[in-house]
Design an enzyme around this catalytic site. Structure first.
Site, PDB file in Angstrom:
ATOM      1  N   LEU A  46       0.819  -1.214   0.000  1.00  0.00           N
ATOM      2  CA  LEU A  46       0.000   0.000   0.000  1.00  0.00           C
ATOM      3  C   LEU A  46       0.855   1.267   0.000  1.00  0.00           C
ATOM      4  O   LEU A  46       1.915   1.321   0.620  1.00  0.00           O
ATOM      5  CB  LEU A  46      -0.937  -0.009   1.209  1.00  0.00           C
ATOM      6  CG  LEU A  46      -1.863  -1.220   1.311  1.00  0.00           C
ATOM      7  CD1 LEU A  46      -2.822  -1.063   2.496  1.00  0.00           C
ATOM      8  CD2 LEU A  46      -2.653  -1.437   0.023  1.00  0.00           C
ATOM      9  N   GLY A  49      -1.614   6.345  -2.681  1.00  0.00           N
ATOM     10  CA  GLY A  49      -2.785   6.204  -3.558  1.00  0.00           C
ATOM     11  C   GLY A  49      -3.856   5.366  -2.890  1.00  0.00           C
ATOM     12  O   GLY A  49      -5.038   5.750  -2.831  1.00  0.00           O
ATOM     13  N   HIS A  50      -3.444   4.207  -2.343  1.00  0.00           N
ATOM     14  CA  HIS A  50      -4.397   3.364  -1.609  1.00  0.00           C
ATOM     15  C   HIS A  50      -4.934   4.121  -0.392  1.00  0.00           C
ATOM     16  O   HIS A  50      -6.120   4.041  -0.069  1.00  0.00           O
ATOM     17  CB  HIS A  50      -3.716   2.082  -1.119  1.00  0.00           C
ATOM     18  CG  HIS A  50      -3.133   1.225  -2.206  1.00  0.00           C
ATOM     19  ND1 HIS A  50      -1.777   1.160  -2.443  1.00  0.00           N
ATOM     20  CD2 HIS A  50      -3.714   0.393  -3.098  1.00  0.00           C
ATOM     21  CE1 HIS A  50      -1.551   0.322  -3.441  1.00  0.00           C
ATOM     22  NE2 HIS A  50      -2.700  -0.160  -3.865  1.00  0.00           N
ATOM     23  N   GLN A  74      -5.279 -12.344 -12.442  1.00  0.00           N
ATOM     24  CA  GLN A  74      -5.219 -11.150 -13.276  1.00  0.00           C
ATOM     25  C   GLN A  74      -3.812 -10.866 -13.804  1.00  0.00           C
ATOM     26  O   GLN A  74      -3.576  -9.841 -14.418  1.00  0.00           O
ATOM     27  CB  GLN A  74      -5.792  -9.940 -12.542  1.00  0.00           C
ATOM     28  CG  GLN A  74      -4.942  -9.396 -11.412  1.00  0.00           C
ATOM     29  CD  GLN A  74      -5.694  -8.335 -10.650  1.00  0.00           C
ATOM     30  OE1 GLN A  74      -6.658  -8.610  -9.934  1.00  0.00           O
ATOM     31  NE2 GLN A  74      -5.280  -7.083 -10.789  1.00  0.00           N
ATOM     32  N   LYS A 162      -6.427   5.946 -11.461  1.00  0.00           N
ATOM     33  CA  LYS A 162      -5.151   5.494 -12.033  1.00  0.00           C
ATOM     34  C   LYS A 162      -5.392   4.344 -13.005  1.00  0.00           C
ATOM     35  O   LYS A 162      -4.782   4.256 -14.072  1.00  0.00           O
ATOM     36  CB  LYS A 162      -4.240   5.050 -10.881  1.00  0.00           C
ATOM     37  CG  LYS A 162      -3.141   4.082 -11.228  1.00  0.00           C
ATOM     38  CD  LYS A 162      -1.919   4.846 -11.616  1.00  0.00           C
ATOM     39  CE  LYS A 162      -0.793   3.956 -12.128  1.00  0.00           C
ATOM     40  NZ  LYS A 162      -0.786   2.596 -11.726  1.00  0.00           N
ATOM     41  N   SER A 198       2.484   3.781  -7.801  1.00  0.00           N
ATOM     42  CA  SER A 198       2.131   2.421  -8.210  1.00  0.00           C
ATOM     43  C   SER A 198       3.011   1.455  -7.435  1.00  0.00           C
ATOM     44  O   SER A 198       4.182   1.739  -7.176  1.00  0.00           O
ATOM     45  CB  SER A 198       2.392   2.236  -9.709  1.00  0.00           C
ATOM     46  OG  SER A 198       2.413   0.858 -10.030  1.00  0.00           O
ATOM     47  N   ARG A 200       4.255  -1.016  -8.535  1.00  0.00           N
ATOM     48  CA  ARG A 200       5.316  -1.479  -9.438  1.00  0.00           C
ATOM     49  C   ARG A 200       6.505  -0.513  -9.506  1.00  0.00           C
ATOM     50  O   ARG A 200       7.572  -0.897  -9.997  1.00  0.00           O
ATOM     51  CB  ARG A 200       4.756  -1.714 -10.836  1.00  0.00           C
ATOM     52  CG  ARG A 200       3.852  -2.939 -10.911  1.00  0.00           C
ATOM     53  CD  ARG A 200       3.485  -3.278 -12.340  1.00  0.00           C
ATOM     54  NE  ARG A 200       2.860  -4.590 -12.436  1.00  0.00           N
ATOM     55  CZ  ARG A 200       1.559  -4.828 -12.258  1.00  0.00           C
ATOM     56  NH1 ARG A 200       0.758  -3.823 -11.953  1.00  0.00           N
ATOM     57  NH2 ARG A 200       1.083  -6.050 -12.373  1.00  0.00           N
TER      58      ARG A 200
HETATM   59  P1  AMP Z   1      -3.730  -2.272  -6.667  1.00  0.00           P
HETATM   60  O1  AMP Z   1      -3.287  -2.607  -5.286  1.00  0.00           O
HETATM   61  O2  AMP Z   1      -2.642  -1.839  -7.582  1.00  0.00           O
HETATM   62  O3  AMP Z   1      -4.656  -3.312  -7.261  1.00  0.00           O
HETATM   63  O4  AMP Z   1      -4.634  -0.975  -6.510  1.00  0.00           O
HETATM   64  C1  AMP Z   1      -5.735  -0.978  -5.636  1.00  0.00           C
HETATM   65  C2  AMP Z   1      -6.539   0.268  -5.902  1.00  0.00           C
HETATM   66  O5  AMP Z   1      -5.738   1.417  -5.669  1.00  0.00           O
HETATM   67  C3  AMP Z   1      -7.017   0.344  -7.355  1.00  0.00           C
HETATM   68  O6  AMP Z   1      -8.356   0.795  -7.371  1.00  0.00           O
HETATM   69  C4  AMP Z   1      -6.081   1.338  -7.947  1.00  0.00           C
HETATM   70  O7  AMP Z   1      -6.639   2.057  -9.040  1.00  0.00           O
HETATM   71  C5  AMP Z   1      -5.836   2.268  -6.781  1.00  0.00           C
HETATM   72  N1  AMP Z   1      -4.600   3.020  -6.992  1.00  0.00           N
HETATM   73  C6  AMP Z   1      -3.386   2.517  -7.321  1.00  0.00           C
HETATM   74  N2  AMP Z   1      -2.493   3.514  -7.503  1.00  0.00           N
HETATM   75  C7  AMP Z   1      -3.170   4.666  -7.302  1.00  0.00           C
HETATM   76  C8  AMP Z   1      -2.813   6.049  -7.353  1.00  0.00           C
HETATM   77  N3  AMP Z   1      -1.576   6.452  -7.665  1.00  0.00           N
HETATM   78  N4  AMP Z   1      -3.767   6.963  -7.087  1.00  0.00           N
HETATM   79  C9  AMP Z   1      -5.036   6.582  -6.780  1.00  0.00           C
HETATM   80  N5  AMP Z   1      -5.434   5.300  -6.712  1.00  0.00           N
HETATM   81  C10 AMP Z   1      -4.524   4.360  -6.969  1.00  0.00           C
END
Ligand code: AMP
Length: 293
Positions: A46, A49-50, A74, A162, A198, A200
């Site tokens: 996390l 963004g999260h 996925q 994002k 991200s 990543r």
């Molecule tokens: P993930 O853990 O990458 O699957 O992301 C979980 C959630 O966090 C998804 O809805 C993503 O779109 C959101 N998310 C990831 N990176 C960002 C970011 N930089 N800004 C806003 N939301 C994000």
């Protein structure tokens, strides 16, 4: 005696959320949870963004559920799945700091029990862009999100802009299957130099990290041209490609200027549109986007 399964969810911020691993534990906790319920699905590692999603859910819900599950279905490339970063202890700390009440962090067999054999496939909206670049990706996303929506039955689920196409795919799926969870989209959180946060990004070398903000610069250049009155979508895509071309470490996969609702490529920007792109920096694939109008 109060057990993990019967304790009422807390609503204060800054202490530990209740962590559950099984569908049964989750169901027991949710039976007593105050409504409305906000769900934030994540794959862990996390970042801010999260955190912004959890905070918005906290503001709008009586109970906040965060899920942490690196969904094998996925990922196209096995290597991408294996090297996906994980740090649950740190994730739980962040969930607590942002005020999550419950964290559902299941093992794979709890999400996909023995004999599991169902795939949720979303149509046209899942085909272009990320769908074309990553065959099967959105089947995996739609399937896991359908399961999570069914298990949690939240009034609202929070996703990041994002992953703009993911928002549209998940919203289509939730509407079509009448799952009863509204899909809310939250703004992209960026580093000070413009790079979208991200999980990543951790894989980028120092040189790649220094190069990666070109993605946002390129989108900003496209948006600026649009702001100056350009309505020819090809001119906008060309402008984005021109900025990207100046960065030798960026290997561009696609540049799109599409209808913001259908993601069909536009000739003329005469309606709300989405500029989006994907590029690789070494082995790391990054995406970004910018809405227009
Ligand atoms: P993930 O853990 O990458 O699957 O992301 C979980 C959630 O966090 C998804 O809805 C993503 O779109 C959101 N998310 C990831 N990176 C960002 C970011 N930089 N800004 C806003 N939301 C994000």
């Amino acid at each position: 005696m109060t057990t993990a399964a019967t304790r009422l969810p807390r609503v204060d911020r800054g202490s530990s959320p209740q962590v559950v691993r099984t569908r049964a534990e989750l169901r027991a906790l949710l039976a007593a949870a105050p409504r409305p319920l906000g769900l934030v699905p994540t794959m862990g590692w996390l970042h801010a963004g999260h955190a912004s999603l959890i905070r918005r859910a906290r503001d709008e819900s009586a109970t906040v559920v965060v899920t942490i599950f690196v969904n094998p279905r996925q990922f196209g490339e096995a290597a991408d799945y294996t090297r996906y970063p994980r740090n649950e202890a740190r994730d739980l700390e962040m969930c607590g700091a942002e005020g999550a009440d419950i964290v559902f962090a299941p093992p794979a067999e709890e999400v996909y029990p023995p004999g599991y054999d169902t795939t949720v496939h979303v149509g046209a909206i899942a085909e272009p862009l990320e769908g074309a670049a990553r065959p099967g990706h959105f089947d995996g996303v739609a399937t896991v999100v359908a399961i999570l929506f069914s298990l949690v039955r939240a009034e609202r689920a929070y996703f990041g802009q994002k992953d703009a196409q993911q928002v549209l795919v998940v919203r289509r799926m939730a509407t079509d299957l009448a799952l009863g969870t509204e899909v809310a989209a939250c703004p992209i959180v960026r580093e000070p130099d413009g790079l979208a946060l991200s999980s990543r990004n951790v894989h980028l070398s120092a040189a790649e990290r220094a190069a990666a903000p070109v993605l946002h610069r390129a989108l900003a250049a496209g948006a600026a041209l649009h702001g100056a009155g350009e309505r020819d979508a090809t001119a906008l895509r060309d402008e984005i490609r021109r900025v990207l071309a100046a960065e030798p470490l960026a290997r561009v996969e696609y540049v799109s200027c599409a209808d913001a609702a259908t993601l069909e490529e536009l000739r003329t920007v005469d309606r709300p549109a989405l500029l989006s792109l994907a590029a690789r920096f070494g082995a790391t694939r990054l995406i970004d986007n910018q809405p227009l109008g």
